[in-house]
Design a protein around this motif. Structure first.
Motif, PDB file in Angstrom:
ATOM      1  N   GLN A  76       0.843  -1.202   0.000  1.00 38.54           N
ATOM      2  CA  GLN A  76       0.000   0.000   0.000  1.00 38.54           C
ATOM      3  C   GLN A  76       0.879   1.253   0.000  1.00 38.54           C
ATOM      4  O   GLN A  76       1.689   1.437   0.901  1.00 38.54           O
ATOM      5  CB  GLN A  76      -0.903   0.018   1.240  1.00 38.54           C
ATOM      6  N   PRO A  77       0.736   2.132  -1.006  1.00 36.20           N
ATOM      7  CA  PRO A  77       1.518   3.368  -1.003  1.00 36.20           C
ATOM      8  C   PRO A  77       0.920   4.387  -0.032  1.00 36.20           C
ATOM      9  O   PRO A  77      -0.292   4.432   0.165  1.00 36.20           O
ATOM     10  CB  PRO A  77       1.421   3.867  -2.439  1.00 36.20           C
ATOM     11  N   THR A  78       1.767   5.185   0.592  1.00 36.94           N
ATOM     12  CA  THR A  78       1.276   6.273   1.433  1.00 36.94           C
ATOM     13  C   THR A  78       0.726   7.364   0.511  1.00 36.94           C
ATOM     14  O   THR A  78       0.902   7.305  -0.712  1.00 36.94           O
ATOM     15  CB  THR A  78       2.413   6.857   2.307  1.00 36.94           C
ATOM     16  N   GLU A  79       0.078   8.374   1.088  1.00 34.89           N
ATOM     17  CA  GLU A  79      -0.513   9.446   0.268  1.00 34.89           C
ATOM     18  C   GLU A  79       0.552  10.173  -0.553  1.00 34.89           C
ATOM     19  O   GLU A  79       0.345  10.472  -1.722  1.00 34.89           O
ATOM     20  CB  GLU A  79      -1.244  10.449   1.154  1.00 34.89           C
ATOM     21  N   ALA A  80       1.679  10.467   0.066  1.00 34.96           N
ATOM     22  CA  ALA A  80       2.747  11.188  -0.637  1.00 34.96           C
ATOM     23  C   ALA A  80       3.306  10.362  -1.787  1.00 34.96           C
ATOM     24  O   ALA A  80       3.516  10.870  -2.897  1.00 34.96           O
ATOM     25  CB  ALA A  80       3.862  11.555   0.337  1.00 34.96           C
TER      26      ALA A  80
END
Length: 158
Positions: free
Chosen positions: A65-69
């Protein structure tokens, strides 16, 4: 184990530089990572983003899962969402090219003597020719010389 794609901060104070990494969600922000898949330099103009697209797609495919940034960065590079909207900096000219251009400019300029304010003022003054007037005083001086030698002789007789 929950795996995240996130930013790992590097660099000095006030000059951040980030690495895009794949890490266990339970580790520290700058702790141990599984893999580094790119870099992000926000201080450059425009910001420099490099991502290994194949590895990013692999980790997204296996459930990371990628972070928002990171998700925003991957959208800019086109790894998520399709469109690549990155801006690229203009290539810098090499020092040799700059030097060669300066030489061309130097040789193309008209050659003129260096002048100072005094020299420029002298050139601007009109030249007045009076050689005839100068010759006359020279003749008068020659005529006066014999008279001057006679005067001390008269003083000696007295």
């Amino acid at each position: 184990m929950a795996v995240k794609i996130r930013l790992k901060r590097m660099g000095k104070i006030r000059t951040p530089f980030y690495r895009i990494v794949v890490a266990d969600s339970r580790t520290k922000r700058d702790g141990r990572v599984i893999e580094e898949i790119g870099t992000y330099n926000p201080k450059a103009d425009p910001s420099i983003i490099t991502v290994d697209g194949e590895r990013a797609q692999y980790w997204l495919g296996v459930g990371a899962q990628p972070t928002e940034a990171v998700a925003a960065l991957l959208k800019i590079t086109g790894d998520i969402g399709g469109n690549n909207t990155m801006k690229f900096a203009e290539e810098k000219r090499s020092k040799e090219d700059i030097f060669q251009d300066a030489l061309k400019d130097l040789h193309s300029e008209p050659k003129a003597d260096a002048t100072t304010k005094k020299a420029a003022a002298k050139k601007a003054e009109p030249k007045v020719e009076e050689p005839k007037a100068e010759e006359a005083p020279v003749e008068e001086a020659k005529a006066e010389e014999p008279a001057a030698t006679e005067a001390p002789a008269e003083d000696a007789k007295a």
